[in-house]
Scaffold this active site. Structure first.
Site, PDB file in Angstrom:
ATOM      1  N   GLY A 157       1.339  -1.236   0.163  1.00 38.37           N
ATOM      2  CA  GLY A 157       0.128   0.194   0.009  1.00 38.37           C
ATOM      3  C   GLY A 157       0.832   1.421   0.096  1.00 38.37           C
ATOM      4  O   GLY A 157       0.529   2.295  -0.344  1.00 38.37           O
ATOM      5  N   LYS A 202       2.417 -18.038  -7.585  1.00 35.33           N
ATOM      6  CA  LYS A 202       3.461 -17.784  -7.852  1.00 35.33           C
ATOM      7  C   LYS A 202       3.603 -18.197  -5.973  1.00 35.33           C
ATOM      8  O   LYS A 202       4.798 -17.973  -5.561  1.00 35.33           O
ATOM      9  CB  LYS A 202       3.765 -17.159  -8.349  1.00 35.33           C
ATOM     10  CG  LYS A 202       3.243 -15.281  -7.767  1.00 35.33           C
ATOM     11  CD  LYS A 202       3.757 -14.411  -6.662  1.00 35.33           C
ATOM     12  CE  LYS A 202       3.284 -13.218  -6.331  1.00 35.33           C
ATOM     13  NZ  LYS A 202       3.743 -12.619  -5.554  1.00 35.33           N
ATOM     14  N   THR A 205       9.433 -13.889  -7.055  1.00 31.35           N
ATOM     15  CA  THR A 205       9.319 -14.161  -5.565  1.00 31.35           C
ATOM     16  C   THR A 205       9.969 -15.147  -5.379  1.00 31.35           C
ATOM     17  O   THR A 205      10.423 -15.800  -3.892  1.00 31.35           O
ATOM     18  CB  THR A 205       7.499 -14.522  -5.775  1.00 31.35           C
ATOM     19  OG1 THR A 205       6.499 -13.496  -6.125  1.00 31.35           O
ATOM     20  CG2 THR A 205       7.209 -14.774  -4.049  1.00 31.35           C
TER      21      THR A 205
END
Length: 415
Positions: free
Chosen positions: A86, A263, A320
């Site tokens: 965010g 993922k 990731t």
């Protein structure tokens, strides 16, 4: 040189923007959508948001979609969720000169952001643009928003939206940056948003290899925004794209959602592989086979293969699985070192979405996918869930993958 390439090479990007330009050029297609994010000549007509002194003005009314707001005032963006991502997306928008409001839970956090321009806990060494303001007041944050960015973790999304839905103006588009599958409903973010906020507004979904810290530090990043309303995707791309933040668009919402969910589970498996010290060969093979399972599931659910092989699928998986900032990879690494899921969760300050998603994903596959021996079609996804639930040890799961019967690499292909 083709027309698209010739168009691109008329511009001389700065050194800072070189990576973004290279990414754009490497993805040139014959359609205009593919290079809609390259700089536009001053005499060219392009339906985009034009920067003005106090924000961004809307495009002419003749080019709005039916779901678009009648925007007469400068654009204002509200970000729901004050976690790392965010903060990163608020920073991206605010750097474009757009007034940006962060809706957070704590008055102390809001005060710190407004007075010191940083979050007291998340990336506290990162200074946010001064145009980012924070508040805990739902009405203040949402009432005049032109766009709302949702950055609340998936498992908390439904309960959060129940508390703010009455404050969200009708028809305001929502951009979701959350990835995963809800454990209670087995739904993706598109399902949750429509159930909570209705189907009479437009939704978009952002994904791709994008660590929050690197975004805030201005490191070159490329993402994709998918929406059934492509005009909304284009507007959001114009709103967010910059020299160090390339934004592509897509209509393949399910493909982007599948990639964003799967993922994280693959990253847990990759972390376990590293934690067990199995080496680069094993890690590379595991991630590649995991991407194969992502592709198989995505196609079954209606995704385009090109989306799975793009930024939101394979691209985000690489980041990731191999990136040092990945929470899901770290979770898997600690599992591989012998810690239990409960011990790891108790010590983490942030959510590793792949943990809950792994359980929900297997339940969803069993519910939606028909066929014989689904565990053989999705051995990595099923294996991670078994390890998270305590049905096997990490080493047992990875040894089981190596002992699978020999077969075609892609047995579901006919050529």
């Amino acid at each position: 040189m083709g027309e698209a390439a010739s168009f691109a090479f008329r511009y001389r990007p700065s050194v800072r923007g070189l990576f973004v330009r290279l990414v754009l050029l490497s993805n040139i297609r014959s359609s205009a959508e593919a290079f809609s994010f390259l700089p536009t000549p001053s005499n060219a007509i392009r339906p985009s948001l034009s920067p003005i002194k106090n924000g961004l003005s809307s495009r002419p009314s003749s080019s709005r979609s039916a779901s678009r707001l009648d925007m007469k005032d400068p654009v204002r963006v509200t970000v729901m969720g004050g976690g790392n991502f965010g903060l990163a997306l608020a920073s991206v928008v605010a750097k474009k000169g757009v007034p940006t409001t962060l809706l957070v839970r704590s008055d102390d956090v809001a005060t710190d952001i407004n007075e010191n321009h940083c979050h007291p806990r998340y990336m506290s060494d990162i200074k946010l643009p001064r145009t980012v303001r924070a508040t805990t007041n739902k009405t203040t944050a949402l009432s005049d928003a032109t766009y709302i960015i949702h950055a609340v973790p998936v498992q908390y999304t439904r309960s959060f939206l129940e508390t703010v839905k009455d404050d969200i103006p009708a028809n305001v588009p929502i951009l979701s940056a959350s990835k995963g599958i809800e454990t209670s409903s087995l739904g993706f973010m598109a399902d949750i948003l429509k159930e909570c906020l209705g189907e009479d507004r437009s939704y978009a979904f952002l994904s791709g290899p994008s660590f929050a810290r690197e975004i805030c530090e201005g490191v070159a990043t490329a993402v994709v925004i998918a929406s059934e309303d492509l005009m909304l995707a284009d507007d959001l791309a114009d709103l967010m794209a910059g020299e160090d933040f390339a934004v592509f668009t897509s209509r393949d919402v399910i493909g982007v959602e599948v990639g964003g969910a799967v993922k994280n589970v693959i990253a847990i498996a990759a972390g376990m592989c590293e934690g067990l010290g199995l080496g680069t060969n094993a890690l590379s093979g595991l991630v590649t086979r995991g991407c194969g399972e992502m592709r198989r599931l995505g196609i079954y659910l209606g995704a385009r293969p090109s989306t799975i092989s793009g930024l939101s699928g394979v691209g985000d998986t690489f980041g990731t699985c191999f990136g040092p900032l990945s929470r899901n990879r770290r979770f898997g690494y600690r599992l591989g070192k012998g810690e239990t899921p409960e011990e790891i969760r108790a010590s983490m300050t942030e959510v590793a979405e792949g943990v809950d998603t792994s359980i929900a994903l297997v339940k969803m596959i069993k519910q939606k996918c028909k066929g014989y021996r689904l565990d053989l079609k999705y051995p990595i996804l099923f294996g991670v869930a078994d390890i998270i639930e305590g049905n096997m040890k990490p080493l047992e799961g990875l040894q089981g993958l190596m002992n699978f019967p020999t077969r075609m690499e892609n047995y579901d292909e006919r050529f």
